[in-house]
Design a protein around this motif. Sequence first.
Motif, PDB file in Angstrom:
ATOM      1  N   PRO A 126      28.700  21.393  41.397  1.00 23.64           N
ATOM      2  CA  PRO A 126      29.730  22.332  41.618  1.00 23.64           C
ATOM      3  C   PRO A 126      29.206  22.804  42.129  1.00 23.64           C
ATOM      4  N   GLU A 127      27.655  23.514  41.496  1.00 20.66           N
ATOM      5  CA  GLU A 127      27.332  24.759  42.299  1.00 20.66           C
ATOM      6  C   GLU A 127      27.075  25.345  43.829  1.00 20.66           C
ATOM      7  N   ARG A 128      27.339  23.420  44.643  1.00 24.63           N
ATOM      8  CA  ARG A 128      27.722  23.487  46.055  1.00 24.63           C
ATOM      9  C   ARG A 128      29.043  23.520  46.345  1.00 24.63           C
ATOM     10  N   PHE A 150      40.583  14.480  44.089  1.00 27.96           N
ATOM     11  CA  PHE A 150      39.261  13.911  42.963  1.00 27.96           C
ATOM     12  C   PHE A 150      39.842  13.663  41.373  1.00 27.96           C
ATOM     13  N   GLN A 151      39.196  12.833  41.315  1.00 30.59           N
ATOM     14  CA  GLN A 151      38.695  12.740  39.916  1.00 30.59           C
ATOM     15  C   GLN A 151      38.725  13.777  38.615  1.00 30.59           C
ATOM     16  N   ALA A 152      40.357  13.897  37.723  1.00 30.38           N
ATOM     17  CA  ALA A 152      40.140  15.068  37.210  1.00 30.38           C
ATOM     18  C   ALA A 152      39.100  15.181  35.836  1.00 30.38           C
ATOM     19  N   TYR A 153      38.949  16.457  35.429  1.00 32.54           N
ATOM     20  CA  TYR A 153      38.459  16.835  34.209  1.00 32.54           C
ATOM     21  C   TYR A 153      39.325  17.227  33.094  1.00 32.54           C
ATOM     22  N   ASP A 154      39.635  16.577  32.392  1.00 34.66           N
ATOM     23  CA  ASP A 154      41.291  17.711  31.382  1.00 34.66           C
ATOM     24  C   ASP A 154      41.350  18.708  30.493  1.00 34.66           C
ATOM     25  N   GLY A 155      40.529  19.944  31.374  1.00 31.54           N
ATOM     26  CA  GLY A 155      40.567  20.721  30.188  1.00 31.54           C
ATOM     27  C   GLY A 155      40.085  22.188  31.552  1.00 31.54           C
ATOM     28  N   PRO A 156      39.862  23.281  31.292  1.00 33.90           N
ATOM     29  CA  PRO A 156      39.742  24.392  32.051  1.00 33.90           C
ATOM     30  C   PRO A 156      38.215  24.462  31.501  1.00 33.90           C
ATOM     31  N   ASP A 157      37.392  24.398  30.807  1.00 33.66           N
ATOM     32  CA  ASP A 157      35.984  24.318  31.182  1.00 33.66           C
ATOM     33  C   ASP A 157      35.076  23.217  30.501  1.00 33.66           C
ATOM     34  N   PRO A 158      33.953  22.777  30.261  1.00 33.36           N
ATOM     35  CA  PRO A 158      33.878  23.201  32.200  1.00 33.36           C
ATOM     36  C   PRO A 158      34.093  22.767  33.269  1.00 33.36           C
ATOM     37  N   LEU A 159      33.479  22.911  34.273  1.00 38.74           N
ATOM     38  CA  LEU A 159      34.249  23.457  35.546  1.00 38.74           C
ATOM     39  C   LEU A 159      34.200  21.715  36.088  1.00 38.74           C
ATOM     40  N   SER A 160      33.082  21.317  35.759  1.00 39.52           N
ATOM     41  CA  SER A 160      32.816  19.175  35.490  1.00 39.52           C
ATOM     42  C   SER A 160      32.131  18.764  34.966  1.00 39.52           C
ATOM     43  N   GLU A 161      32.097  17.346  35.230  1.00 41.39           N
ATOM     44  CA  GLU A 161      31.472  15.913  33.677  1.00 41.39           C
ATOM     45  C   GLU A 161      30.587  15.406  35.148  1.00 41.39           C
ATOM     46  N   VAL A 167      28.691   4.129  42.720  1.00 45.21           N
ATOM     47  CA  VAL A 167      27.557   4.066  44.747  1.00 45.21           C
ATOM     48  C   VAL A 167      26.527   5.243  44.067  1.00 45.21           C
ATOM     49  N   SER A 168      26.926   6.703  43.454  1.00 42.04           N
ATOM     50  CA  SER A 168      26.130   7.247  43.644  1.00 42.04           C
ATOM     51  C   SER A 168      26.342   8.699  42.217  1.00 42.04           C
ATOM     52  N   LEU A 169      25.742   8.921  41.809  1.00 37.83           N
ATOM     53  CA  LEU A 169      26.150  10.421  40.935  1.00 37.83           C
ATOM     54  C   LEU A 169      27.032  10.718  41.354  1.00 37.83           C
ATOM     55  N   ALA A 170      27.547  11.377  40.049  1.00 39.99           N
ATOM     56  CA  ALA A 170      29.428  11.784  40.710  1.00 39.99           C
ATOM     57  C   ALA A 170      29.809  12.209  39.522  1.00 39.99           C
ATOM     58  N   TYR A 171      30.838  13.726  39.751  1.00 41.86           N
ATOM     59  CA  TYR A 171      31.510  14.704  39.078  1.00 41.86           C
ATOM     60  C   TYR A 171      32.880  14.529  39.007  1.00 41.86           C
ATOM     61  N   ARG A 172      33.537  14.666  38.090  1.00 40.42           N
ATOM     62  CA  ARG A 172      35.145  14.465  37.940  1.00 40.42           C
ATOM     63  C   ARG A 172      34.851  16.424  37.375  1.00 40.42           C
ATOM     64  N   TYR A 173      36.240  16.791  38.334  1.00 40.73           N
ATOM     65  CA  TYR A 173      36.701  18.306  38.220  1.00 40.73           C
ATOM     66  C   TYR A 173      37.566  19.045  37.186  1.00 40.73           C
ATOM     67  N   SER A 174      37.652  19.788  36.629  1.00 40.65           N
ATOM     68  CA  SER A 174      39.046  20.943  36.155  1.00 40.65           C
ATOM     69  C   SER A 174      39.744  21.173  37.163  1.00 40.65           C
ATOM     70  N   PRO A 175      40.887  20.472  37.557  1.00 38.60           N
ATOM     71  CA  PRO A 175      42.208  21.144  38.274  1.00 38.60           C
ATOM     72  C   PRO A 175      41.884  22.675  38.492  1.00 38.60           C
ATOM     73  N   ASP A 176      41.786  23.122  37.428  1.00 33.84           N
ATOM     74  CA  ASP A 176      42.519  24.487  37.064  1.00 33.84           C
ATOM     75  C   ASP A 176      41.223  25.761  37.199  1.00 33.84           C
ATOM     76  N   VAL A 178      38.973  23.953  39.966  1.00 30.69           N
ATOM     77  CA  VAL A 178      38.683  23.985  41.378  1.00 30.69           C
ATOM     78  C   VAL A 178      39.898  24.765  41.944  1.00 30.69           C
ATOM     79  N   ALA A 179      40.943  24.955  41.073  1.00 23.73           N
ATOM     80  CA  ALA A 179      41.390  25.661  41.904  1.00 23.73           C
ATOM     81  C   ALA A 179      41.582  27.067  42.121  1.00 23.73           C
ATOM     82  N   GLU A 180      40.644  27.780  41.000  1.00 23.40           N
ATOM     83  CA  GLU A 180      40.358  29.247  40.792  1.00 23.40           C
ATOM     84  C   GLU A 180      39.347  29.309  42.135  1.00 23.40           C
ATOM     85  N   LEU A 181      38.385  28.053  42.446  1.00 20.27           N
ATOM     86  CA  LEU A 181      37.109  28.658  43.516  1.00 20.27           C
ATOM     87  C   LEU A 181      37.679  29.120  44.254  1.00 20.27           C
TER      88      LEU A 181
END
Length: 224
Positions: A126-128, A150-161, A167-176, A178-181
């Motif tokens: 997430p920090e990248r 992307f695969q979504a995280y269902d909530g505003p926080d945290p940004l990712s899980e 294949v390799s370590l992955a993150y799902r992200y909060s749509p809100d 990501v939209a803010e970033l």
Amino acid sequence: MTEPDFLTATRAAYDSVASHYAEFVGDWFCASPLNHAMLSVFAELVRAGDGGLVADVGCGPGHITAHLHSLGVTAFGVDLSPEMIALAREAHPGMRFEVGLMDALEVGDASLAGVLSSYSIIHTPPERLPEIFAEFHRVLVPGGHLLLSFQAYDGPDPLSEAYDHKVSLAYRYSPDGVAELLLKAGLTEVARLVIAPGEDPQRGFPQVHLLTRRETSSGDAVVA
Ligand SMILES: C[S@@+](CC[C@H](N)C(=O)[O-])C[C@H]1O[C@@H](n2cnc3c(N)ncnc32)[C@H](O)[C@@H]1O
């Protein structure tokens, strides 16, 4: 400069599964009309502007780059995995595919009509993300569109899980989140499609397709 570990690991992982991935992803893509819907909208918006070039970043074996071509869009693919790029070139001769990184695209400022990132930010910590979104903003013409899936995280926080992707370590992200970033990077949300968790039998994650636009310098939206 030393490469961050996550990039080295992601490249090695995709290099080792490239041919297997290429076999199944085509069928998955063909069976996903909702994914096609957002790609069609994206292609229509690109064509309605001045046309122009689109980068498919993290293109994998190039099936979506080729699909964009079939929709009348001139697209090229970029991927950090040399094996993926070799497969893309073999499957789609005559089309342009390059090994490269999505936070360091080898194109000029404001030179692309569109950027597509289909499930390719999922291995980025997430920090990248801000570096990548700044790069997307740099390469897009004012009025140009980014379609980010992307695969979504269902909530505003945290940004990712983080999750254990095959294949390799992955993150799902909060749509809100990501939209803010993206907004901070100068990319304004135009629309989003959220596919219900039940449609993902493997993990039960929602999937999101986020369509954004680089505004003109005055901040006015460009009307196609
Ligand atoms: C889950 S696959 C998605 C492939 C294709 N876009 C699709 O939708 O089927 C992720 C792809 O992104 C590429 N990728 C991951 N991080 C990248 C980066 N920082 N720069 C360029 N490509 C990257 C991987 O090599 C892999 O091919």
